[in-house]
Design an enzyme around this catalytic site. Structure first.
Site, PDB file in Angstrom:
ATOM      1  N   LYS A 102      14.561  -1.162  14.370  1.00 38.17           N
ATOM      2  CA  LYS A 102      14.187  -0.569  13.124  1.00 38.17           C
ATOM      3  C   LYS A 102      15.041   0.745  13.016  1.00 38.17           C
ATOM      4  O   LYS A 102      15.644   1.337  14.059  1.00 38.17           O
ATOM      5  CB  LYS A 102      12.689  -0.169  12.874  1.00 38.17           C
ATOM      6  CG  LYS A 102      11.998   0.074  11.511  1.00 38.17           C
ATOM      7  CD  LYS A 102      11.766  -1.351  10.931  1.00 38.17           C
ATOM      8  CE  LYS A 102      11.192  -1.124   9.649  1.00 38.17           C
ATOM      9  NZ  LYS A 102      10.521  -2.412   9.206  1.00 38.17           N
TER      10      LYS A 102
HETATM   11  P1  NAD Z   1       8.252   0.497  -0.987  1.00 40.16           P
HETATM   12  O1  NAD Z   1       9.343   2.023  -0.923  1.00 40.16           O
HETATM   13  O2  NAD Z   1       8.996  -0.383  -1.983  1.00 40.16           O
HETATM   14  O3  NAD Z   1       7.103   1.123  -1.698  1.00 40.16           O
HETATM   15  C1  NAD Z   1       5.913   1.720  -1.075  1.00 40.16           C
HETATM   16  C2  NAD Z   1       4.690   1.956  -1.809  1.00 40.16           C
HETATM   17  O4  NAD Z   1       3.696   2.804  -1.320  1.00 40.16           O
HETATM   18  C3  NAD Z   1       5.154   2.947  -3.145  1.00 40.16           C
HETATM   19  O5  NAD Z   1       4.441   2.504  -4.284  1.00 40.16           O
HETATM   20  C4  NAD Z   1       4.489   4.260  -2.801  1.00 40.16           C
HETATM   21  O6  NAD Z   1       4.195   5.007  -3.966  1.00 40.16           O
HETATM   22  C5  NAD Z   1       3.336   3.643  -2.150  1.00 40.16           C
HETATM   23  N1  NAD Z   1       2.605   4.922  -1.088  1.00 40.16           N
HETATM   24  C6  NAD Z   1       3.206   5.571  -0.233  1.00 40.16           C
HETATM   25  N2  NAD Z   1       2.313   6.480   0.533  1.00 40.16           N
HETATM   26  C7  NAD Z   1       1.231   5.852  -0.236  1.00 40.16           C
HETATM   27  C8  NAD Z   1      -0.301   6.226   0.086  1.00 40.16           C
HETATM   28  N3  NAD Z   1      -0.330   7.242   0.906  1.00 40.16           N
HETATM   29  N4  NAD Z   1      -1.171   5.696  -0.580  1.00 40.16           N
HETATM   30  C9  NAD Z   1      -0.859   4.739  -1.559  1.00 40.16           C
HETATM   31  N5  NAD Z   1       0.388   4.384  -1.727  1.00 40.16           N
HETATM   32  C10 NAD Z   1       1.393   4.896  -1.305  1.00 40.16           C
HETATM   33  O7  NAD Z   1       8.131  -0.007   0.212  1.00 40.16           O
HETATM   34  P2  NAD Z   1       7.912  -1.583   0.706  1.00 40.16           P
HETATM   35  O8  NAD Z   1       9.244  -2.038   0.935  1.00 40.16           O
HETATM   36  O9  NAD Z   1       6.949  -1.876  -0.273  1.00 40.16           O
HETATM   37  O10 NAD Z   1       7.069  -1.299   2.131  1.00 40.16           O
HETATM   38  C11 NAD Z   1       5.672  -1.114   2.031  1.00 40.16           C
HETATM   39  C12 NAD Z   1       5.284  -1.414   3.396  1.00 40.16           C
HETATM   40  O11 NAD Z   1       5.643  -2.778   3.698  1.00 40.16           O
HETATM   41  C13 NAD Z   1       5.639  -0.728   4.755  1.00 40.16           C
HETATM   42  O12 NAD Z   1       4.753  -0.695   5.698  1.00 40.16           O
HETATM   43  C14 NAD Z   1       6.938  -1.684   5.206  1.00 40.16           C
HETATM   44  O13 NAD Z   1       7.189  -1.312   6.512  1.00 40.16           O
HETATM   45  C15 NAD Z   1       6.337  -2.980   4.913  1.00 40.16           C
HETATM   46  N6  NAD Z   1       7.222  -4.303   4.863  1.00 40.16           N
HETATM   47  C16 NAD Z   1       8.205  -4.105   4.124  1.00 40.16           C
HETATM   48  C17 NAD Z   1       9.187  -5.304   4.040  1.00 40.16           C
HETATM   49  C18 NAD Z   1      10.030  -5.346   2.832  1.00 40.16           C
HETATM   50  O14 NAD Z   1      10.849  -6.339   2.758  1.00 40.16           O
HETATM   51  N7  NAD Z   1      10.368  -4.380   2.125  1.00 40.16           N
HETATM   52  C19 NAD Z   1       8.807  -6.430   4.734  1.00 40.16           C
HETATM   53  C20 NAD Z   1       7.687  -6.330   5.892  1.00 40.16           C
HETATM   54  C21 NAD Z   1       6.958  -5.069   5.991  1.00 40.16           C
END
Ligand code: NAD
Length: 412
Positions: A102
């Site tokens: 990561k």
């Molecule tokens: P992103 O940046 O696209 O979206 C994050 C979202 O969370 C946004 O809508 C933001 O406003 C919201 N957010 C942030 N802090 C918050 C809070 N305290 N309360 C409520 N909402 C909040 O990120 P993403 O890519 O969707 O990733 C989200 C999670 O999924 C992370 O834990 C990431 O590690 C995990 N993840 C992502 C992927 C991927 O392919 N993008 C794959 C596996 C896991």
């Protein structure tokens, strides 16, 4: 407990439960490589800011390191270590020939211009190039980064190499070697797993109400696809707040509002609630899809859902896991539920290396097959060992990484 302490505790519990050899335990408990970079970026106002960036490779025994890049103020070495370790277990659980890594930069992308973000990304890519290569370490998007970030990263490394390197990163735009279906892959995988969990509980999708925390790549796509599958999305949140409508949100109308305003708050056809209220609201399923550490023991005691499907990495702390177990709430762990992203990242890497691209239907079909099989494997082990789905997933994943380490032997 910070994320790294959580990740190590989860590993310690799995290692103890499976009686893992002490030497292997000591090898797998820590990351193999850690890179910390402090680098300058000239901002639009002419001033120089110094940013801290990280890349951690937890384990590369089963294949090249794989894991996303996060741009967020909370990014630090411990957070990146935790996320890297979780990637090792996730790739092993899904039987994908990658290790776990990561990376990220401590910054606030929302307050930076496109030009500043491009400069930060290109400088960071240059600095981490001593780790990153299509054969050794392949990044992807995570919180605060997207396909455009991946394009800048890929272009920077390609410029240095003197030729195009599409396999050096995944989650890129399709025009430069990205995979059809990658953008939606994590949410699609969450949906497949959520439907499997509902089926195990004997609940028809049409009878399920769902609350989603986070409205980004993972949360939004999961909400859309779960609604398409017939579930009623009753609540959703972003960093600014949460909204609730017990009759179900009109996802198309909410999507228009989100595109227009940049947030789900102030959506007229729902009531505003707090993020905390969303987590403890009365619904069938909660999909935390924002950040780690959201479901604490205190929150867990108040939760009213039947099942939690972890779209985010590390949203539930270990003490909360215990409370949920006692209260009979099913928790589908992150390393299973959100693995769709890395599965299609693997497909993207294979396609880019071969310069031969698949139809979107093929990508989605293969993704669904792998996710369904992984759920069945975890569910079967949980049934045999009378453990939670998380303990079962860890026992499968850690054993695979441990066996690979054992068979390769300790060099020299
Ligand atoms: P992103 O940046 O696209 O979206 C994050 C979202 O969370 C946004 O809508 C933001 O406003 C919201 N957010 C942030 N802090 C918050 C809070 N305290 N309360 C409520 N909402 C909040 O990120 P993403 O890519 O969707 O990733 C989200 C999670 O999924 C992370 O834990 C990431 O590690 C995990 N993840 C992502 C992927 C991927 O392919 N993008 C794959 C596996 C896991």
């Amino acid at each position: 407990m910070n994320a790294w302490q959580v990740a190590q505790r989860q590993f310690d519990e799995a290692a103890a439960a499976m009686g893992l050899d002490d030497a292997l335990r000591r090898v797998l408990r820590v990351p193999q490589r850690e890179l910390v970079i402090n680098f300058p970026v000239k901002m639009d106002n002419g001033r120089v800011r110094v940013f801290s960036g990280y890349r951690v490779q937890h384990n590369i025994t089963r294949g090249p390191a794989k894991g996303g890049l996060r741009y967020h103020p909370s990014v630090d070495l411990d957070e990146v270590r935790a996320l890297a370790m979780w990637m090792s277990w996730k790739t092993a659980l899904l039987d994908i020939p990658f290790g776990g890594a990561k990376g990220g930069v401590a910054c606030e992308p929302g307050t930076m211009s496109e030009r500043e973000l491009e400069k930060l990304t290109r400088r960071f890519a240059t600095e981490v190039a001593i780790f990153v290569d299509q054969r050794s370490d392949i990044p992807a998007p995570d919180v605060g980064t997207n396909a455009q970030t991946m394009a800048w990263f890929m272009d920077t490394l390609s410029m240095h190499a003197g030729y195009s390197m599409p396999a050096v990163i995944t989650g890129k735009p399709v025009q430069i070697g990205g995979s059809l279906g990658r953008q939606e892959a994590t949410g699609r995988g969450v949906t497949t797993i959520a439907l499997k969990a509902l089926s195990k509980l004997g609940i028809a999708p049409g009878d399920a109400t769902v609350a989603v925390q986070g409205c980004g790549n993972v949360g939004w796509v999961s909400a859309l696809l779960l609604a398409e599958a017939g579930a009623r999305i009753v609540g959703i949140s972003d960093v600014h707040g949460a909204i609730w409508n017990p009759d179900g949100l009109d996802m198309k109308d909410l999507g228009d509002h989100l595109t227009r305003t940049g947030s789900i708050i102030e959506y007229p056809s729902a009531s505003p609630i707090s993020n905390q209220e969303l987590l403890t609201a009365d619904c069938t399923m909660l999909v935390p899809a924002a950040l780690e550490g959201q479901i604490t023991a205190e929150v867990a005691r108040e939760m009213k859902c039947t099942v939690v499907v972890e779209g985010a990495n590390g949203p539930t702390v270990p003490d909360a896991d215990l409370v949920l177990r006692e209260r009979g709430v099913m928790v589908v762990p992150d390393i299973l539920a959100n693995a769709g992203g890395v599965v299609v990242s693997y497909f993207e890497w294979v396609q880019a290396l071969q310069a031969f691209f698949w139809e979107e239907a093929d990508v989605n079909q293969r993704l669904e097959g792998l996710m369904r099989r992984a759920f069945d494997d975890v569910d079967a082990v949980a049934g045999e060992q009378l453990t939670t789905l998380r303990q079962a997933a860890y026992s499968i994943a850690v054993e695979k990484v441990a066996n690979a380490t054992k068979v390769r032997g300790i060099y020299p």
